[in-house]
Motif scaffolding. Structure first.
Motif, PDB file in Angstrom:
ATOM      1  N   SER A 372       0.832  -1.209   0.000  1.00 45.79           N
ATOM      2  CA  SER A 372       0.000   0.000   0.000  1.00 45.79           C
ATOM      3  C   SER A 372       0.862   1.252   0.000  1.00 45.79           C
ATOM      4  O   SER A 372       0.581   2.219  -0.728  1.00 45.79           O
ATOM      5  CB  SER A 372      -0.934  -0.008   1.210  1.00 45.79           C
ATOM      6  N   MET A 392      -2.353  -0.465  -6.256  1.00 48.85           N
ATOM      7  CA  MET A 392      -3.493  -0.601  -5.357  1.00 48.85           C
ATOM      8  C   MET A 392      -4.296  -1.871  -5.652  1.00 48.85           C
ATOM      9  O   MET A 392      -4.857  -2.501  -4.751  1.00 48.85           O
ATOM     10  CB  MET A 392      -4.401   0.626  -5.469  1.00 48.85           C
ATOM     11  N   VAL A 395      -2.656  -4.541  -3.784  1.00 46.80           N
ATOM     12  CA  VAL A 395      -3.049  -4.501  -2.372  1.00 46.80           C
ATOM     13  C   VAL A 395      -4.401  -5.179  -2.176  1.00 46.80           C
ATOM     14  O   VAL A 395      -4.596  -5.976  -1.246  1.00 46.80           O
ATOM     15  CB  VAL A 395      -3.102  -3.044  -1.869  1.00 46.80           C
TER      16      VAL A 395
END
Length: 419
Positions: A372, A392, A395
């Motif tokens: 992140s 992202m 993540v």
């Protein structure tokens, strides 16, 4: 566990005393890092065993506990406690002691008054050597993670030194509320400045990777995972608040790191950056042990529990690594989380101790904190939405695999203990 008397001593506690004990236990479980669904289930179970009806409501910054006496007419004894608390921090030793005390009181081996006294002994200030160990653990965790990523020796040494500085900074800011709010940004500023100076004056580094390794203890990967787990358990408010808190931490770390980069640029220094991961296998194996030991210290486990904690951390990493190589990273993370959750529940059943001793350290090396922060740093540095979105998405894949593993692990071996 120490042997207890086989003849329970039934406490003659008043309604108010039982409420006070349950409220104090709830506040302590919150303080020791228990998630909403586990805390509420544990408090409900304890209340029933003390002849109370309790409807708990937990969020990362407080508790609401509504009590009533099941032996009295409805509404005649309703009592509500509202407790404002700071976000909890994982403390495996105190969590285990609180669980032991709750069991002793519920079984009648301790009176309510003795339970209160035993809980207050947990408030004794830590010995100075424990503070020293916490600082050293920051450096060891940074060095261990850098070694797991097979960074060059200069990178590992820089991460370790920077981690020590951040550990010292954490000890200084934690007891000072005015500084604690900006503690994450100050830590990232320190990490960015030190790493950039080394890269500009000593030798080239994997710049962002070393900064992230230095900050590994502060990364909110566990908070992100817990938030998604709470949301999946339909604890909407707690999960949303915890998720927002994790995102805020990532933003503060990013802001601090970017301020450091800007200051270095204003000084006319240009850090030398390289992408190199030359280490042999033995460095990764050694770093795995170093990182596992560091997390045992950071989770504040008792020394007798270090083998359990370190073994869980190493098993979690190895399952993820080898299953990930065979079937892909998400599958490796899922299988690791599943195995460690089921293993933690089995540990709780057979050892009569909190499964968190296995579960938390087992998944700590899987959580998406570094991904992140890397994603947000990439987005800010390159001003490239595609690169940031790609990071992202990575993540999100990690979080989904972790939460799935946690959920199915609980199905595979249901927990006897809520903790």
């Amino acid at each position: 566990m120490a042997a207890m008397s086989t003849v329970p001593v039934r406490p003659q506690a008043s309604y108010a005393q039982r409420i006070a004990f349950v409220a104090e236990m709830a506040a302590r479980l919150h303080r020791y890092g228990t998630t909403a669904q586990r805390l509420e289930a544990a408090i409900s179970a304890l209340s029933q065993r003390l002849d109370l009806e309790c409807e708990p409501w937990s969020n990362p910054t407080g508790l609401i506990l509504s009590f009533s006496d099941p032996g009295k007419p409805p509404g005649s004894t309703d009592t509500t406690r509202v407790i404002r608390l700071p976000p909890g921090e994982n403390d495996l030793h105190k969590l285990g002691e609180a669980d032991r005390i709750a069991e002793a009181v519920a079984n009648g081996h301790m009176t309510i008054a003795q339970g209160h006294t035993a809980l207050r002994t947990l408030d004794r200030p830590p010995w100075p050597w424990m503070r020293v160990m916490q600082v050293l653990a920051f450096g060891l965790a940074a060095a261990g993670v850098a070694g797991l990523w097979r960074l060059p020796w200069l990178d590992i040494a820089t991460a370790a030194f920077t981690g020590l500085l951040i550990g010292l900074l954490d000890q200084y800011t934690s007891p000072r509320p005015a500084l604690k709010e900006a503690g994450d940004a100050l830590a990232a500023l320190t990490a960015g400045a030190v790493v950039s100076l080394v890269a500009a004056t000593v030798g080239p580094l994997n710049l962002n990777t070393v900064v992230i390794a230095s900050l590994v203890v502060l990364l909110p990967g566990m908070a992100l995972t817990n938030a998604m787990n709470e949301l999946a358990s339909q604890h909407w408010v707690s999960g949303t608040v915890r998720f927002a808190g994790a995102l805020t931490t990532v933003m503060k770390l990013t802001v601090g790191a970017m301020i450091a980069v800007t200051l270095i640029d204003l000084l006319g220094l240009e850090p030398a950056v390289r992408a190199s991961r030359p280490q042999p296998d033995w460095v990764e194996w050694g770093s795995m042990g170093v990182a596992a030991f560091a997390f045992a210290v950071l989770f504040k486990a008792r020394r007798r529990d270090y083998p359990w904690v370190m073994g869980a951390a190493i098993c979690g990493y190895l399952i993820s690594r080898y299953a990930g190589h065979a079937w892909g990273s998400p599958a490796g993370i899922f299988l690791s989380a599943l195995a460690l959750t089921a293993g933690g529940n089995a540990f709780g059943r057979w050892m009569q101790r909190p499964g968190a001793l296995i579960r938390l350290p087992g998944i700590i090396m899987l959580v998406p904190g570094s991904a992140s922060l890397r994603g947000l740093l990439t987005l800010v540095q390159q001003q490239d939405m595609d690169a940031g979105q790609s990071a992202m998405l990575g993540v999100l894949n990690i979080v989904m695999a972790l939460v799935a593993g946690l959920l199915f692990g609980n199905l595979l071996i249901p927990a006897r203990k809520n903790l």
